[in-house]
Design an enzyme around this catalytic site. Sequence first.
Site, mmCIF file in Angstrom:
data_model
loop_
_atom_site.group_PDB
_atom_site.id
_atom_site.type_symbol
_atom_site.label_atom_id
_atom_site.label_comp_id
_atom_site.label_asym_id
_atom_site.label_seq_id
_atom_site.Cartn_x
_atom_site.Cartn_y
_atom_site.Cartn_z
ATOM 1 N N HIS A 84 0.826 -1.027 -0.096
ATOM 2 C CA HIS A 84 0.155 0.009 0.052
ATOM 3 C C HIS A 84 0.842 1.439 -0.205
ATOM 4 C CE1 HIS A 84 -3.170 -2.902 0.812
ATOM 5 N NE2 HIS A 84 -2.905 -3.092 2.517
ATOM 6 N N HIS A 114 2.389 9.006 0.248
ATOM 7 C CA HIS A 114 1.623 8.888 -0.267
ATOM 8 C C HIS A 114 1.668 9.900 -1.692
ATOM 9 C CE1 HIS A 114 -1.358 6.928 2.466
ATOM 10 N NE2 HIS A 114 -0.467 7.424 3.459
ATOM 11 N N HIS A 131 3.730 11.324 5.588
ATOM 12 C CA HIS A 131 2.935 10.498 7.033
ATOM 13 C C HIS A 131 4.063 9.719 8.322
ATOM 14 C CE1 HIS A 131 -1.074 10.370 5.084
ATOM 15 N NE2 HIS A 131 -0.744 11.987 5.133
HETATM 16 ZN ZN LIG Z 1 -0.503 7.615 5.726
#
Ligand SMILES: [Zn+2]
Length: 303
Positions: A84, A114, A131
Amino acid sequence: MHLLFVVLACSTLALSAANEWGYPDLENNQDEPFPKWGGLCDSGKKQSPINLHVNGALKGEFDPLKFENYDEHQGSLQMVNNGHSIQISGFDHELTLSGGALGSDYVVEQIHMHWWSEHTINTIRYPLEVHIVHRNTIYPNITMAANFKDGITVLGVLYHVSNTPNEAIDSIIKSLGEIKAYEQQNVPVNVADSLAVDDLIPSVANYFTYAGSLTTPTCAEAVTWIVLTQTFPVTLAQVNEFKEIEYDQGKQLHNNYREIQSENNRAVVLVEQLQRAGAAQLSALGLSLTLLLCFAVQKINLL
Ligand SMILES: [Zn+2]
Ligand SMILES: *[C@@H]1O[C@H](CO)[C@@H](O)[C@H](O)[C@H]1NC(C)=O
């Protein structure tokens, strides 16, 4: 017998659905809808990401955020393609964030990215969002912390497109080749270059803060978001390196951002610390010094 089979089949289905959540491939089909991830992801009222408006935000003033050990060079970081994102962990020093509007100490658990950004600022999307995920130290682990609304703080850093490669992102990209392939998924590798977490963070003087959620399943509403308004440069070539990681056999993760969620009348606070006033004063000082110097030079000329 039949019932048992149905129950088993259903639970297997639920399990595989939970493991196989993902993102639409917007590079192949721009109109592919974002899938429903289930649970709180669909029913929650404090979900992330959201669009952050400079004009719609509430003004906030807090003590400065306090960062401990973020400037320490981390020599044994590990990095993994989890299907992911790219996630970094293995900090040799405990990195503690406190102050601001935070009620306790938070330690860094992991960093991931991301591509494109999840948060938008004034509806503008950025090419990359990092993040830095922190756990409230009153909870023993991140799973527990995700059950409480003060459990997690995520520092979000947006990157803007530039011609100048970002050095810190480059140190991560250097080790990316080893984990791009699907076969390497969930196999951690060492990050070759040492990196201080500070290197990923521009000025922390101005930021948005609001109560939201994880942007991946379970979408737990446990996150105090701190999204910096100052962005860092990155080149599109650098971002394209991340787009080459595989989430499935021969399938590249072209994008891994969640769509914008409803704000639902939440308080989004914009904190702008004294830096601006300070900068204005400094430039005023600079101006008067220059004037003074001019006078001095003129006097010397006269002499
Ligand atoms: Zn994140
Ligand atoms: C987290 O902590 C709780 C309480 O100590 C424990 O029961 C649980 O197994 C831990 N979970 C993980 C993933 O370590």
